[in-house]
Design a protein around this motif. Structure first.
Motif, PDB file in Angstrom:
ATOM      1  N   VAL A 212       0.891  -0.996   0.309  1.00  0.00           N
ATOM      2  CA  VAL A 212       0.037  -0.222   0.250  1.00  0.00           C
ATOM      3  C   VAL A 212       1.076   1.684   0.435  1.00  0.00           C
ATOM      4  O   VAL A 212       1.441   1.303   1.162  1.00  0.00           O
ATOM      5  CB  VAL A 212      -1.739  -0.276   1.238  1.00  0.00           C
ATOM      6  CG1 VAL A 212      -1.894   0.893   1.300  1.00  0.00           C
ATOM      7  CG2 VAL A 212      -1.520  -1.301   1.287  1.00  0.00           C
ATOM      8  N   ARG A 213       1.419   2.469  -1.108  1.00  0.00           N
ATOM      9  CA  ARG A 213       1.399   3.049  -0.989  1.00  0.00           C
ATOM     10  C   ARG A 213       0.506   4.789  -1.075  1.00  0.00           C
ATOM     11  O   ARG A 213      -0.058   4.113  -1.741  1.00  0.00           O
ATOM     12  CB  ARG A 213       2.329   3.253  -2.347  1.00  0.00           C
ATOM     13  CG  ARG A 213       3.293   4.148  -2.813  1.00  0.00           C
ATOM     14  CD  ARG A 213       3.531   4.287  -4.662  1.00  0.00           C
ATOM     15  NE  ARG A 213       4.621   2.994  -4.934  1.00  0.00           N
ATOM     16  CZ  ARG A 213       5.945   2.435  -4.273  1.00  0.00           C
ATOM     17  NH1 ARG A 213       6.186   3.537  -4.105  1.00  0.00           N
ATOM     18  NH2 ARG A 213       6.351   1.604  -4.593  1.00  0.00           N
ATOM     19  N   ASP A 214       0.765   5.451  -0.323  1.00  0.00           N
ATOM     20  CA  ASP A 214       0.028   6.611  -0.144  1.00  0.00           C
ATOM     21  C   ASP A 214       0.222   7.470  -0.614  1.00  0.00           C
ATOM     22  O   ASP A 214       1.425   7.421  -1.378  1.00  0.00           O
ATOM     23  CB  ASP A 214      -0.205   6.890   1.564  1.00  0.00           C
ATOM     24  CG  ASP A 214       1.038   7.846   2.286  1.00  0.00           C
ATOM     25  OD1 ASP A 214       1.924   7.976   1.388  1.00  0.00           O
ATOM     26  OD2 ASP A 214       0.832   6.850   2.886  1.00  0.00           O
ATOM     27  N   GLY A 215       0.068   9.021  -0.896  1.00  0.00           N
ATOM     28  CA  GLY A 215       0.474   9.890  -1.463  1.00  0.00           C
ATOM     29  C   GLY A 215       1.201  11.141  -1.057  1.00  0.00           C
ATOM     30  O   GLY A 215       0.976  12.100  -1.097  1.00  0.00           O
ATOM     31  N   GLY A 216       0.936  10.630   0.297  1.00  0.00           N
ATOM     32  CA  GLY A 216       2.135  11.374   1.521  1.00  0.00           C
ATOM     33  C   GLY A 216       3.364  11.905   1.698  1.00  0.00           C
ATOM     34  O   GLY A 216       3.768  11.574   0.471  1.00  0.00           O
ATOM     35  N   ASN A 264      10.049   4.298   2.941  1.00  0.00           N
ATOM     36  CA  ASN A 264       9.381   5.518   2.425  1.00  0.00           C
ATOM     37  C   ASN A 264      10.326   5.562   0.685  1.00  0.00           C
ATOM     38  O   ASN A 264      10.992   4.790   0.714  1.00  0.00           O
ATOM     39  CB  ASN A 264      10.368   6.687   2.709  1.00  0.00           C
ATOM     40  CG  ASN A 264       9.165   7.171   3.757  1.00  0.00           C
ATOM     41  OD1 ASN A 264       8.541   7.772   3.911  1.00  0.00           O
ATOM     42  ND2 ASN A 264      10.731   8.146   5.280  1.00  0.00           N
ATOM     43  N   ASP A 265       9.205   6.116  -0.239  1.00  0.00           N
ATOM     44  CA  ASP A 265       9.153   6.441  -1.573  1.00  0.00           C
ATOM     45  C   ASP A 265       8.530   6.110  -2.718  1.00  0.00           C
ATOM     46  O   ASP A 265       7.445   6.321  -2.830  1.00  0.00           O
ATOM     47  CB  ASP A 265       9.274   3.800  -2.368  1.00  0.00           C
ATOM     48  CG  ASP A 265      10.086   3.925  -3.300  1.00  0.00           C
ATOM     49  OD1 ASP A 265      10.437   4.890  -4.120  1.00  0.00           O
ATOM     50  OD2 ASP A 265       9.783   2.766  -3.972  1.00  0.00           O
ATOM     51  N   ASN A 266       8.902   7.688  -2.404  1.00  0.00           N
ATOM     52  CA  ASN A 266       7.759   8.470  -2.621  1.00  0.00           C
ATOM     53  C   ASN A 266       6.417   8.598  -2.493  1.00  0.00           C
ATOM     54  O   ASN A 266       4.895   8.180  -2.767  1.00  0.00           O
ATOM     55  CB  ASN A 266       7.298   8.231  -4.493  1.00  0.00           C
ATOM     56  CG  ASN A 266       8.518   8.506  -4.992  1.00  0.00           C
ATOM     57  OD1 ASN A 266       9.634   9.731  -4.984  1.00  0.00           O
ATOM     58  ND2 ASN A 266       8.814   7.314  -6.372  1.00  0.00           N
ATOM     59  N   GLY A 267       6.431   8.784  -0.687  1.00  0.00           N
ATOM     60  CA  GLY A 267       5.054   7.726   0.171  1.00  0.00           C
ATOM     61  C   GLY A 267       5.319   7.301   0.942  1.00  0.00           C
ATOM     62  O   GLY A 267       6.931   6.184   0.861  1.00  0.00           O
ATOM     63  N   ALA A 268       4.731   7.144   1.596  1.00  0.00           N
ATOM     64  CA  ALA A 268       5.133   5.955   3.120  1.00  0.00           C
ATOM     65  C   ALA A 268       4.425   4.532   2.561  1.00  0.00           C
ATOM     66  O   ALA A 268       3.602   4.447   1.329  1.00  0.00           O
ATOM     67  CB  ALA A 268       4.362   5.821   3.926  1.00  0.00           C
TER      68      ALA A 268
END
Length: 276
Positions: A212-216, A264-268
């Protein structure tokens, strides 16, 4: 005489152990029945000491957890009590009365979630929760976890993408959907209005996974080691967060021989791993 002296040493050793003195080491490299007995007694007393220390640690952790739980329940209870007192005022304007009633309902719902989550954690801790091992399609698991979150996703106008091939994993559908749901709630909280949450799933030779990758903005470096600790709230945590959602998720996964990792990778990015 020598035999009596060795027996006296054993008796003294046992007395010192009984009185809490763990510094005395009775082990010996010499041969003979009494030497063997000394070594065996040492093994038993050492094992009992380790067990006693583990129990003491558990007691301290339980006391700490109860203190945290008490604090988490006291704050919303106080707020609910204040609003209930205000509602008794007959001169309270209708719009304010409506606002307080809505806040009461929201507070009660939050407390219900908190109590139920704490009970679930307690069941997992006590090995009282029987987690089933069924063959579950990852697409179905993700759908079940997303279902109760569609309204907050719509309110924040988020885009949720799901990518993966048809895969099956062995897990408990209900518990694992809740674990994944907590990860998704965290992603929703940390993704700005109109942002994107990307869900992907797949497998490798060691495990099946869901990411799950968020946009934060990602996870703060100082928060990273503490993310899954109970009642831990990061610097950018939602004001309503009590810090037990991620702890419950990790507990569920580990009860199923799984794990969760964060980076971290362009967001959490959170990865749920289901080992074969």
């Amino acid at each position: 005489m020598i035999r009596n002296k060795k027996i006296a040493e054993l008796s003294l050793y046992l007395q010192r152990i009984t009185n809490g003195d763990r510094s005395f080491d009775i082990r010996t490299n010499k041969e003979g029945e009494l030497s063997i007995l000394k070594n065996e007694i040492y093994k038993v007393t050492h094992a009992l000491t380790e067990q006693a220390e583990a129990l003491q640690k558990d007691k301290l952790e339980l006391a700490s957890a109860l203190s945290d739980i008490s604090h988490q329940l006291k704050t919303p209870l106080t707020a609910l009590g204040v609003m209930a007192d205000l509602l008794e005022d007959d001169a309270l304007p209708a719009d304010k009365r409506k606002e307080f009633i809505e806040n009461l309902h929201a507070g009660l719902s939050r407390m219900e979630w908190l109590v139920l989550t704490l009970l679930k954690l307690a069941r997992l801790d006590a090995d009282a929760a029987a987690l089933k091992q069924e063959n579950i399609a990852l697409a179905d698991l993700i759908g079940k976890a997303l279902s109760p979150l569609l309204i907050p996703i719509e309110v924040k106008e988020l885009t949720v993408t799901v990518k993966g091939e048809k895969l099956i994993t062995a897990c408990d559908m209900d518990w694992t959907a809740e674990a994944l749901g907590n990860i998704l709630k965290n992603a929703i909280d940390n993704t700005p209005q109109g942002g994107t949450i990307a869900i992907a799933y797949g497998e490798n030779p060691l495990y099946t996974y869901i990411t799950v990758r968020d946009g934060g903005p990602g996870i703060d470096k100082e928060d990273m080691p503490h993310l899954f600790k109970r009642f831990y709230r990061g610097k950018n945590a939602n004001p309503d967060s009590v810090g037990i959602g991620l702890a419950l998720s990790l507990a569920v996964m580990r009860k199923q021989n799984g794990d969760i990792e964060a980076e971290n990778d362009n967001g959490a990015v959170f990865t749920l791993k289901f080992y074969y």
